[in-house]
Design a protein around this motif. Structure first.
Motif, short mmCIF file in Angstrom:
data_model
loop_
_atom_site.label_atom_id
_atom_site.label_comp_id
_atom_site.label_asym_id
_atom_site.label_seq_id
_atom_site.Cartn_x
_atom_site.Cartn_y
_atom_site.Cartn_z
N GLY A 113 48.49 -11.10 -4.35
CA GLY A 113 49.23 -11.47 -3.15
C GLY A 113 48.49 -11.09 -1.88
N ILE A 114 47.94 -9.88 -1.84
CA ILE A 114 47.28 -9.41 -0.63
C ILE A 114 46.00 -10.20 -0.35
N THR A 115 45.19 -10.44 -1.37
CA THR A 115 43.95 -11.17 -1.14
C THR A 115 44.23 -12.59 -0.65
N LYS A 116 45.29 -13.21 -1.15
CA LYS A 116 45.65 -14.54 -0.66
C LYS A 116 46.13 -14.49 0.78
N VAL A 117 46.89 -13.46 1.11
CA VAL A 117 47.38 -13.32 2.49
C VAL A 117 46.20 -13.09 3.44
N PHE A 118 45.23 -12.28 3.03
CA PHE A 118 44.05 -12.08 3.87
C PHE A 118 43.38 -13.41 4.18
N ARG A 119 43.24 -14.25 3.18
CA ARG A 119 42.58 -15.55 3.39
C ARG A 119 43.44 -16.49 4.23
N LEU A 120 44.72 -16.24 4.23
CA LEU A 120 45.62 -17.05 5.04
C LEU A 120 45.34 -16.88 6.53
N PHE A 121 44.85 -15.68 6.92
CA PHE A 121 44.71 -15.37 8.35
C PHE A 121 43.29 -15.04 8.79
N GLY A 122 42.38 -14.77 7.86
CA GLY A 122 41.07 -14.26 8.24
C GLY A 122 40.03 -15.33 8.51
N GLU A 123 39.33 -15.19 9.63
CA GLU A 123 38.18 -16.04 9.96
C GLU A 123 36.93 -15.16 10.01
N LYS A 124 35.78 -15.75 9.80
CA LYS A 124 34.52 -15.04 9.93
C LYS A 124 34.42 -14.47 11.34
N GLY A 125 34.15 -13.18 11.44
CA GLY A 125 34.05 -12.53 12.74
C GLY A 125 35.32 -11.84 13.19
N ASP A 126 36.44 -12.05 12.47
CA ASP A 126 37.70 -11.38 12.81
C ASP A 126 37.63 -9.90 12.50
N HIS A 127 38.52 -9.15 13.16
CA HIS A 127 38.75 -7.75 12.84
C HIS A 127 40.22 -7.59 12.47
N PHE A 128 40.47 -6.94 11.33
CA PHE A 128 41.83 -6.58 10.92
C PHE A 128 42.03 -5.09 11.16
N LEU A 129 43.27 -4.70 11.37
CA LEU A 129 43.64 -3.31 11.62
C LEU A 129 44.24 -2.68 10.37
N THR A 130 43.94 -1.40 10.17
CA THR A 130 44.54 -0.69 9.04
C THR A 130 44.46 0.82 9.29
N ASP A 131 45.03 1.62 8.38
CA ASP A 131 44.91 3.08 8.47
C ASP A 131 43.45 3.47 8.34
N GLU A 132 43.05 4.57 9.01
CA GLU A 132 41.64 4.98 8.95
C GLU A 132 41.23 5.41 7.54
N PHE A 133 42.19 5.86 6.71
CA PHE A 133 41.97 6.02 5.28
C PHE A 133 42.84 4.98 4.59
N SER A 134 42.20 4.05 3.89
CA SER A 134 42.97 2.95 3.30
C SER A 134 42.44 2.65 1.90
N TRP A 192 36.94 -4.36 9.49
CA TRP A 192 38.12 -3.51 9.62
C TRP A 192 38.00 -2.55 10.80
N VAL A 193 39.12 -2.31 11.44
CA VAL A 193 39.24 -1.29 12.47
C VAL A 193 40.24 -0.26 11.96
N GLY A 194 39.78 0.96 11.72
CA GLY A 194 40.67 2.02 11.24
C GLY A 194 41.41 2.68 12.39
N ILE A 195 42.72 2.83 12.24
CA ILE A 195 43.54 3.46 13.26
C ILE A 195 43.83 4.91 12.86
N LYS A 196 43.72 5.81 13.81
CA LYS A 196 43.91 7.24 13.53
C LYS A 196 45.26 7.51 12.88
N THR A 213 31.96 1.02 19.50
CA THR A 213 32.44 0.08 20.52
C THR A 213 33.95 0.12 20.70
N TRP A 214 34.69 0.66 19.71
CA TRP A 214 36.13 0.78 19.91
C TRP A 214 36.64 2.22 19.76
N VAL A 215 35.71 3.16 19.70
CA VAL A 215 36.08 4.57 19.63
C VAL A 215 35.66 5.25 20.92
#
Length: 508
Positions: free
Chosen positions: A149-170, A185-189, A465-467
């Motif tokens: 389910g998750i891998t399909k959802v990622f492909r539903l929204f992801g383009e080359k060059g995109d950044h997704f957000l998630t926990d810094e430990f994931s 990926w961009v890890g959030i504190k 660049t984002w920290v």
């Protein structure tokens, strides 16, 4: 501002979120053969003769009846313990038939079907979703478990060059998936309470689209018993995160495999006997989901039977708005196809009139979480006895899930070093924590015979660049943890903690 429109269910309004779809999802067309199956299924002719599909006739299926011996959930206040102890009256039999009445017959389950799943199974899981999560509007799409389910959802929204957000430990098995098609990926504190909403907002506010590309538009989180840290988001943080998602137009992927393993819930003296009352009582003990507060249709919730029945079930479901449901179905129709009939039959019968029913499944879940809570408590007790006295590690007490997050005090090691010159970068390691963690992992495995997962495995690489450099401690210097599961037996847990204590003493 997004256009507001109804989802057709009469249960609420959802906004137009189609701009989030990837070019792949927009370009994908419905499988024409599967679309014909849809037309056939909606045909009003009662004696319709189909010579259209390539199904073997059901008379050629080499089985007429399938029996499942399962725990009896009605005769015991603790069916998990009764089942594990092999009590004489601890089981019941659920049956699927080809030619007799049942919730989902063999002849209906095994022909080729459409991507969203067999109607009877989808309806059962939709009813369960309504009872437990009460989402304002939703559609259920069956999956081959969370990973599918998750891998399909990622492909539903992801383009080359995109950044997704998630926990810094994931969880790396999931965050690894979209890397191959150019999503970063961009890890959030995080802290002990999980992802920090203010840190999430800080990243979105400071994002430089000229330098980094479009602002992240997808947030992937495990809100309950987070893997690996074991943290659980409070209701206050959930509300803040959803408000941030509305303000910055984020899609939230709510991956919640440990949702029903929530602990330290006060037990009532009297358990309701009425099924509906029992379900309401059980639901009231659970933390409200992000899906339950989703008035926009921007949450896709991922559920699975892996942690509450068995991983090999490979059966789960995605709850989403109507548009995303259709796009997921189109993807599945031209790729994996729907989940196997055996799993769908079992779940449908389990939740049906001749199985556990909805309240029986809730009784199993309630008993299961108590069992895991006892395992967690046992691990913590042994840790305090065998590891804590060394002075080299501490452990959290997770509110949910299957993992504890063990912090190792590497700064007490005689070979711990700190360098004060970091070349001005906020992400360059200033200590040798990573090196010591790797060495400890290998020593514990090779000399003590016990394995834990080092936190570096889960760390999302930082990018300067984002920290910001305002007192930021590089994540590489914060990889001072080991992930341990309390899913095993007491014997395994005790041996593991004893070996950890000995290993830490030798290492330090």
């Amino acid at each position: 501002m997004e256009e507001t429109k109804t989802d057709g269910t009469g249960t609420g309004n959802a906004i137009d979120l189609s701009h989030h779809l990837s070019s792949e999802a927009r370009d994908r067309v419905a499988n024409p053969l599967k679309d014909i199956l849809r037309v056939i299924s909606e045909c009003p002719v009662t004696d319709l003769i189909s010579m259209a599909n390539g199904d073997p006739h059901h008379s050629l299926y080499p089985f007429r009846q399938i029996m499942y011996e399962v725990p009896s959930v009605q005769g015991s206040s603790d069916p998990v313990t009764s089942w594990r102890n092999d009590d004489s009256d601890a089981s019941q039999t659920i049956r699927s038939y080809k030619d007799q009445e049942c919730a989902l017959s063999i002849r209906d389950a095994f022909p080729y079907s459409r991507a969203a799943g067999l109607r009877q199974c989808r309806e059962a899981l939709t009813d369960f979703t309504n009872l437990i999560f009460t989402p304002p509007n939703h559609h259920v799409t069956l999956t081959l478990g969370n990973s599918d389910g998750i891998t399909k959802v990622f492909r539903l929204f992801g383009e080359k060059g995109d950044h997704f957000l998630t926990d810094e430990f994931s969880f790396p098995s999931m965050t690894n998936c979209p890397l191959a098609y150019g999503v970063k990926w961009v890890g959030i504190k995080m802290d002990s309470g999980g992802i920090i909403p203010e840190e999430l907002e800080k990243v979105l506010v400071k994002w430089d689209e000229v330098q980094l590309g479009r602002r992240p538009h997808v947030l992937y989180i495990i809100p309950v018993g987070q893997n690996p840290t074991g943290s659980t988001l409070s209701m206050d943080r959930r509300k803040k995160i959803y408000a941030i998602a509305q303000q910055w137009d984020l899609i939230i992927i709510e991956d919640d495999p440990y949702y029903f393993l929530q602990y330290d819930i006060p037990q009532k003296n009297c358990t309701p006997t009425d099924p509906d009352e029992f379900i309401r009582d059980f639901r009231s003990t659970l933390t409200p989901t992000l899906l339950s507060m989703d008035v926009d249709g921007r949450v896709l919730r991922i559920d699975t039977f892996s942690k509450v029945l068995a991983p090999g079930m490979r059966l789960g479901w995605v709850t989403s708005n109507a548009l995303f449901h259709q796009k997921l179905s189109d993807y599945t129709d031209s790729s994996t196809q729907p989940p196997h009939a055996f799993g769908q039959m079992f779940v449908t019968e389990m939740l049906g009139e001749h199985g556990w029913k909805m309240d029986g499944f809730c009784r199993w879940l309630k008993s299961l979480r108590l069992d895991y809570q006892q395992r967690r408590n046992f691990l913590l007790d042994v840790f305090r006895r065998e590891v804590e006295p060394t002075g080299y590690a501490s452990v959290n007490c997770p509110e949910a899930g299957m993992f504890v997050w063990i912090e190792v005090f590497f700064e007490r090691h005689p070979r711990f070093t700190v360098k004060h010159d970091s070349d001005g970068s906020p992400v360059v390691a200033r200590t040798n924590t990573e090196f010591l963690l790797k060495e400890l992992f290998e020593r514990l495995m090779n000399t003590q015979g016990v394995v834990f997962i080092p936190s570096s495995t889960f760390a999302i690489p930082e990018n300067p660049t984002w920290v910001t450099n305002d007192g930021h401690v590089p994540l590489r210097d914060r990889t001072r943890f080991l992930r341990a599961t309390f899913g095993g037996t007491e014997e395994i847990i005790e041996k593991g903690m004893i070996r950890l204590g000995k290993g830490l003493q030798e290492f330090f």
